[in-house]
Design a protein around this motif. Sequence first.
Motif, PDB file in Angstrom:
ATOM      1  N   GLU A  16       0.811  -1.219   0.000  1.00  0.00           N
ATOM      2  CA  GLU A  16       0.000   0.000   0.000  1.00  0.00           C
ATOM      3  C   GLU A  16       0.845   1.269   0.000  1.00  0.00           C
ATOM      4  O   GLU A  16       0.318   2.364  -0.089  1.00  0.00           O
ATOM      5  CB  GLU A  16      -0.954   0.012   1.197  1.00  0.00           C
ATOM      6  N   GLY A  17       2.148   1.148   0.151  1.00  0.00           N
ATOM      7  CA  GLY A  17       3.026   2.308   0.130  1.00  0.00           C
ATOM      8  C   GLY A  17       3.140   3.033   1.458  1.00  0.00           C
ATOM      9  O   GLY A  17       3.594   4.177   1.501  1.00  0.00           O
ATOM     10  N   LYS A  45      -8.557   0.809  17.834  1.00  0.00           N
ATOM     11  CA  LYS A  45      -8.752   1.056  16.404  1.00  0.00           C
ATOM     12  C   LYS A  45      -8.166   2.433  16.117  1.00  0.00           C
ATOM     13  O   LYS A  45      -8.435   3.393  16.845  1.00  0.00           O
ATOM     14  CB  LYS A  45     -10.229   1.041  16.059  1.00  0.00           C
ATOM     15  N   LYS A  46      -7.369   2.515  15.065  1.00  0.00           N
ATOM     16  CA  LYS A  46      -6.706   3.772  14.699  1.00  0.00           C
ATOM     17  C   LYS A  46      -6.727   3.927  13.195  1.00  0.00           C
ATOM     18  O   LYS A  46      -6.449   2.985  12.464  1.00  0.00           O
ATOM     19  CB  LYS A  46      -5.257   3.745  15.206  1.00  0.00           C
ATOM     20  N   ARG A  47      -7.082   5.115  12.724  1.00  0.00           N
ATOM     21  CA  ARG A  47      -7.046   5.396  11.287  1.00  0.00           C
ATOM     22  C   ARG A  47      -5.682   5.925  10.904  1.00  0.00           C
ATOM     23  O   ARG A  47      -5.077   6.707  11.627  1.00  0.00           O
ATOM     24  CB  ARG A  47      -8.111   6.416  10.906  1.00  0.00           C
ATOM     25  N   ILE A  48      -5.191   5.468   9.742  1.00  0.00           N
ATOM     26  CA  ILE A  48      -3.922   5.929   9.193  1.00  0.00           C
ATOM     27  C   ILE A  48      -4.196   6.462   7.796  1.00  0.00           C
ATOM     28  O   ILE A  48      -4.877   5.807   6.997  1.00  0.00           O
ATOM     29  CB  ILE A  48      -2.879   4.793   9.144  1.00  0.00           C
ATOM     30  N   ALA A  49      -3.681   7.646   7.518  1.00  0.00           N
ATOM     31  CA  ALA A  49      -3.916   8.274   6.215  1.00  0.00           C
ATOM     32  C   ALA A  49      -3.183   7.525   5.109  1.00  0.00           C
ATOM     33  O   ALA A  49      -2.084   7.013   5.307  1.00  0.00           O
ATOM     34  CB  ALA A  49      -3.452   9.721   6.248  1.00  0.00           C
ATOM     35  N   LYS A  50      -3.815   7.480   3.939  1.00  0.00           N
ATOM     36  CA  LYS A  50      -3.128   6.967   2.757  1.00  0.00           C
ATOM     37  C   LYS A  50      -2.063   7.972   2.356  1.00  0.00           C
ATOM     38  O   LYS A  50      -2.225   9.169   2.583  1.00  0.00           O
ATOM     39  CB  LYS A  50      -4.110   6.812   1.593  1.00  0.00           C
ATOM     40  N   PRO A  51      -0.969   7.495   1.757  1.00  0.00           N
ATOM     41  CA  PRO A  51       0.061   8.438   1.315  1.00  0.00           C
ATOM     42  C   PRO A  51      -0.506   9.479   0.351  1.00  0.00           C
ATOM     43  O   PRO A  51      -1.124   9.131  -0.654  1.00  0.00           O
ATOM     44  CB  PRO A  51       1.080   7.537   0.608  1.00  0.00           C
ATOM     45  N   GLY A  52      -0.375  10.748   0.704  1.00  0.00           N
ATOM     46  CA  GLY A  52      -0.859  11.838  -0.135  1.00  0.00           C
ATOM     47  C   GLY A  52      -2.342  12.135   0.010  1.00  0.00           C
ATOM     48  O   GLY A  52      -2.872  12.982  -0.695  1.00  0.00           O
ATOM     49  N   GLY A  57     -10.418   8.688   4.153  1.00  0.00           N
ATOM     50  CA  GLY A  57     -10.442   7.669   3.113  1.00  0.00           C
ATOM     51  C   GLY A  57      -9.291   6.706   3.234  1.00  0.00           C
ATOM     52  O   GLY A  57      -9.006   5.943   2.323  1.00  0.00           O
ATOM     53  N   GLY A  58      -8.629   6.719   4.371  1.00  0.00           N
ATOM     54  CA  GLY A  58      -7.415   5.930   4.565  1.00  0.00           C
ATOM     55  C   GLY A  58      -7.682   4.533   5.060  1.00  0.00           C
ATOM     56  O   GLY A  58      -8.694   3.908   4.747  1.00  0.00           O
ATOM     57  N   PHE A  59      -6.776   4.037   5.886  1.00  0.00           N
ATOM     58  CA  PHE A  59      -6.815   2.665   6.369  1.00  0.00           C
ATOM     59  C   PHE A  59      -7.248   2.628   7.828  1.00  0.00           C
ATOM     60  O   PHE A  59      -6.970   3.531   8.587  1.00  0.00           O
ATOM     61  CB  PHE A  59      -5.426   2.039   6.253  1.00  0.00           C
ATOM     62  N   ARG A  60      -7.907   1.553   8.191  1.00  0.00           N
ATOM     63  CA  ARG A  60      -8.268   1.302   9.585  1.00  0.00           C
ATOM     64  C   ARG A  60      -7.317   0.229  10.086  1.00  0.00           C
ATOM     65  O   ARG A  60      -7.113  -0.779   9.412  1.00  0.00           O
ATOM     66  CB  ARG A  60      -9.696   0.790   9.695  1.00  0.00           C
ATOM     67  N   THR A  61      -6.754   0.416  11.248  1.00  0.00           N
ATOM     68  CA  THR A  61      -5.830  -0.564  11.800  1.00  0.00           C
ATOM     69  C   THR A  61      -6.261  -0.955  13.203  1.00  0.00           C
ATOM     70  O   THR A  61      -6.909  -0.175  13.907  1.00  0.00           O
ATOM     71  CB  THR A  61      -4.384  -0.027  11.878  1.00  0.00           C
ATOM     72  N   GLN A  78      -8.930  -1.299   4.348  1.00  0.00           N
ATOM     73  CA  GLN A  78      -9.467  -0.050   3.819  1.00  0.00           C
ATOM     74  C   GLN A  78     -10.921   0.050   4.227  1.00  0.00           C
ATOM     75  O   GLN A  78     -11.579  -0.951   4.506  1.00  0.00           O
ATOM     76  CB  GLN A  78      -9.352  -0.015   2.303  1.00  0.00           C
ATOM     77  N   LYS A  79     -11.432   1.262   4.231  1.00  0.00           N
ATOM     78  CA  LYS A  79     -12.817   1.477   4.617  1.00  0.00           C
ATOM     79  C   LYS A  79     -13.761   0.678   3.731  1.00  0.00           C
ATOM     80  O   LYS A  79     -14.733   0.118   4.206  1.00  0.00           O
ATOM     81  CB  LYS A  79     -13.147   2.972   4.533  1.00  0.00           C
ATOM     82  N   THR A  80     -13.463   0.571   2.455  1.00  0.00           N
ATOM     83  CA  THR A  80     -14.345  -0.162   1.541  1.00  0.00           C
ATOM     84  C   THR A  80     -14.352  -1.645   1.846  1.00  0.00           C
ATOM     85  O   THR A  80     -15.297  -2.334   1.489  1.00  0.00           O
ATOM     86  CB  THR A  80     -13.904   0.043   0.082  1.00  0.00           C
TER      87      THR A  80
END
Length: 92
Positions: A16-17, A45-52, A57-61, A78-80
């Motif tokens: 995922e970069g 649960k922590k959200r991490i932003a996608k690069p850029g 709209g990022g990732f859930r960890t 990913q949220k989806t």
Amino acid sequence: MKIYKNRTFDRWARKEGLKNLSLCNAVNEMAPGLYDADLGGGLFKKRIAKPGKGKSGGFRTLIATNNEDVGFLFLAFQKTNAVTLTHMKKKL
């Protein structure tokens, strides 16, 4: 804080970069209480932003901690893909 990630998480993050610095920053943000949910038993649960991009709209960890000195990154999605994860839990 020492931060560990399992092999599956590491492969996913590289694909995922996500850089190690952004993962470390996300875990360190948890110390002052900046996380999305406390699931109990040291699981957060922590959200991490996608690069850029942003966090929404990022990732859930899922991050497990031990006395606030060790963090384990072991699951991300990913949220989806959250609907798929919910169906997987029901089958278990």
